[in-house]
Design a protein around this motif. Structure first.
Motif, short mmCIF file in Angstrom:
data_model
loop_
_atom_site.label_atom_id
_atom_site.label_comp_id
_atom_site.label_asym_id
_atom_site.label_seq_id
_atom_site.Cartn_x
_atom_site.Cartn_y
_atom_site.Cartn_z
N ALA A 123 -36.28 -15.82 -3.27
CA ALA A 123 -36.66 -15.39 -1.92
C ALA A 123 -37.48 -16.46 -1.21
N PHE A 124 -38.42 -17.07 -1.91
CA PHE A 124 -39.25 -18.13 -1.30
C PHE A 124 -38.41 -19.38 -1.03
N LEU A 125 -37.47 -19.64 -1.93
CA LEU A 125 -36.59 -20.80 -1.76
C LEU A 125 -35.71 -20.63 -0.52
N LEU A 126 -35.22 -19.42 -0.31
CA LEU A 126 -34.36 -19.11 0.85
C LEU A 126 -35.16 -18.95 2.14
N ARG A 127 -36.50 -18.81 1.99
CA ARG A 127 -37.40 -18.55 3.12
C ARG A 127 -36.89 -17.34 3.91
N SER A 128 -36.53 -16.29 3.16
CA SER A 128 -35.95 -15.09 3.77
C SER A 128 -36.86 -13.88 3.55
N GLU A 129 -37.25 -13.24 4.66
CA GLU A 129 -38.10 -12.03 4.57
C GLU A 129 -37.34 -10.90 3.89
N ARG A 130 -36.05 -10.82 4.18
CA ARG A 130 -35.23 -9.75 3.61
C ARG A 130 -35.13 -9.92 2.08
N ALA A 131 -34.89 -11.17 1.64
CA ALA A 131 -34.82 -11.44 0.20
C ALA A 131 -36.16 -11.14 -0.48
N GLU A 132 -37.24 -11.41 0.26
CA GLU A 132 -38.59 -11.14 -0.28
C GLU A 132 -38.80 -9.64 -0.47
N ARG A 133 -38.33 -8.84 0.51
CA ARG A 133 -38.47 -7.38 0.41
C ARG A 133 -37.65 -6.85 -0.77
N ILE A 134 -36.44 -7.40 -0.94
CA ILE A 134 -35.58 -6.99 -2.06
C ILE A 134 -36.27 -7.35 -3.38
N ALA A 135 -36.85 -8.56 -3.44
CA ALA A 135 -37.58 -9.00 -4.64
C ALA A 135 -38.75 -8.05 -4.92
N GLY A 136 -39.42 -7.60 -3.84
CA GLY A 136 -40.53 -6.64 -3.97
C GLY A 136 -40.07 -5.34 -4.62
N LEU A 137 -38.88 -4.88 -4.24
CA LEU A 137 -38.33 -3.65 -4.83
C LEU A 137 -38.00 -3.86 -6.30
N PHE A 138 -37.51 -5.06 -6.65
CA PHE A 138 -37.25 -5.42 -8.04
C PHE A 138 -38.54 -5.33 -8.86
N VAL A 139 -39.62 -5.84 -8.26
CA VAL A 139 -40.93 -5.84 -8.93
C VAL A 139 -41.39 -4.41 -9.21
N VAL A 140 -41.28 -3.53 -8.18
CA VAL A 140 -41.69 -2.13 -8.34
C VAL A 140 -40.87 -1.48 -9.45
N LEU A 141 -39.56 -1.77 -9.46
CA LEU A 141 -38.68 -1.23 -10.51
C LEU A 141 -39.13 -1.73 -11.89
N ALA A 142 -39.49 -3.01 -11.96
CA ALA A 142 -39.95 -3.59 -13.24
C ALA A 142 -41.23 -2.92 -13.73
N ILE A 143 -42.15 -2.59 -12.80
CA ILE A 143 -43.39 -1.92 -13.19
C ILE A 143 -43.06 -0.53 -13.73
N PHE A 144 -42.13 0.15 -13.04
CA PHE A 144 -41.71 1.49 -13.47
C PHE A 144 -41.08 1.45 -14.87
N VAL A 145 -40.25 0.43 -15.10
CA VAL A 145 -39.62 0.26 -16.43
C VAL A 145 -40.71 0.02 -17.48
N SER A 146 -41.73 -0.78 -17.12
CA SER A 146 -42.87 -1.01 -18.02
C SER A 146 -43.51 0.31 -18.43
N ALA A 147 -43.71 1.19 -17.44
CA ALA A 147 -44.32 2.51 -17.69
C ALA A 147 -43.43 3.34 -18.63
N CYS A 148 -42.13 3.31 -18.39
CA CYS A 148 -41.18 4.06 -19.22
C CYS A 148 -41.19 3.57 -20.66
N VAL A 149 -41.18 2.24 -20.83
CA VAL A 149 -41.19 1.65 -22.18
C VAL A 149 -42.49 2.03 -22.90
N ALA A 150 -43.62 1.89 -22.20
CA ALA A 150 -44.92 2.22 -22.80
C ALA A 150 -44.97 3.70 -23.18
N GLY A 151 -44.46 4.58 -22.31
CA GLY A 151 -44.43 6.02 -22.57
C GLY A 151 -43.54 6.36 -23.75
N TYR A 152 -42.37 5.75 -23.78
CA TYR A 152 -41.41 5.98 -24.88
C TYR A 152 -42.01 5.58 -26.22
#
Length: 240
Positions: free
Chosen positions: A101-130
Motif C-alpha cells: 500500500a505504501f509502495l503504491l501510495r494508494s489510500e484505497r490499498a492502505e484501507r484494504i491493508a488495514g482490514l487485513f490487519v484487523v482480520l489478523a488480530i481477530f485470527v490471533s484471538a481465535c488461535v489464543a482462545g482455541y
C-alpha cells in the motif's frame, strides 16, 4: 508588397517566439526545480518512504524475535511457545499488504491493508482462545519453564518495540492501517505476556491457571480487534 510585409512580420514573430521560448525554458527549468522540492508529489513520496521504513523496521524486529524464539522452542518443545511463534509470524505477515500500500501510495490499498490487519488480530484471538480451551480440556504441563518464560519475554519485548514503531509512524503519517498494525503488535505482546504468566503459574503448581490466562488474553485481543476495527473504519470515513 503586402506579402513581403506579412513574411517579415512572421519572421519577427518567430524570432520573438524563439527568444520567449528560450527565456521560458530557463524560467520553466528553474520553476520546475523549485516546484519539485515543494510540490504535491514530494509529500506522497516522503510519506511512502516513511511508511515503508516503519513497516520494514518493525518487520526486522519481529523476524529477530521469531528467530530467537525458534531456538528456545527447539530446546523446550513448548506448545504455548509454538502458539506465540505462530502469532509473531502472522503479525509479521501483515507487513506485506501494508508495504504494498505504501509502495503504491494508494489510500484505497492502505484501507484494504488495514482490514487485513484487523482480520489478523481477530485470527490471533481465535488461535489464543482455541489453545486455551484445548488446554482446559486436555491439561498439558509445559517443560523447560525458564526457557518458556525467556521466550515469552523476548516475544513481549519484540512486539512492544514493533508496536511503538508502527503506532508512532501511523500517527505521524495519519495512517489508520499503520495505527491498527501497532495495535496488532500490542495484542501479540499480550499473548507473549501470557506465556510468561503461564510458565510462572505452572512453576508454582497452578496448572489450571495456564489455560485461564490464555482465555483472559483472548478477551483482551478481542477488545483490541474492536478498537482497531473502529480505527480503520474511522480512517475510511475520514478518507471520504
Amino acid at each position: 508588397m503586402a506579402h513581403e510585409h506579412a513574411h517579415d512580420a512572421h519572421d519577427q514573430h518567430a524570432h520573438d517566439h524563439d527568444h520567449d521560448h528560450d527565456h521560458d525554458g530557463h524560467g520553466h527549468g528553474h520553476g520546475h526545480g523549485h516546484g519539485h522540492s515543494h510540490g504535491l508529489v514530494d509529500p506522497s513520496i516522503k510519506r511512502s518512504r516513511e511508511g515503508l521504513r516503519a513497516v520494514a523496521l518493525a518487520l526486522a524486529v519481529l523476524a529477530l524475535t521469531a528467530g530467537l524464539q525458534i531456538v528456545v522452542y527447539i530446546a523446550s518443545g513448548s506448545v504455548a511457545l509454538l502458539a506465540d511463534l505462530i502469532h509473531n509470524v502472522g503479525d509479521a505477515a501483515t507487513a506485506i499488504p501494508l508495504g504494498i500500500a505504501f509502495l503504491l501510495r494508494s489510500e484505497r490499498a492502505e484501507r484494504i491493508a488495514g482490514l487485513f490487519v484487523v482480520l489478523a488480530i481477530f485470527v490471533s484471538a481465535c488461535v489464543a482462545g482455541y489453545e486455551a480451551v484445548l488446554r482446559l480440556i486436555e491439561p498439558q504441563r509445559p517443560d523447560h519453564l525458564v526457557a518458556l518464560a525467556l521466550a515469552g519475554a523476548l516475544g513481549w519485548g519484540g512486539n512492544m518495540i514493533a508496536a511503538q514503531i508502527r503506532s508512532r509512524a501511523g500517527r505521524r503519517l495519519d495512517s489508520p492501517a499503520l495505527i491498527a498494525d501497532g495495535d496488532h503488535a500490542r495484542a501479540d505482546a499480550y499473548v507473549s505476556l501470557s506465556v510468561i504468566a503461564s510458565a510462572a503459574a505452572v512453576a508454582v503448581g497452578l496448572e489450571l491457571a495456564d489455560p485461564l490466562i490464555g482465555l483472559a488474553i483472548t478477551i483482551v485481543i478481542l477488545r483490541i480487534t474492536a478498537q482497531s476495527w473502529r480505527t480503520v473504519r474511522g480512517g475510511h470515513a475520514h478518507a471520504h
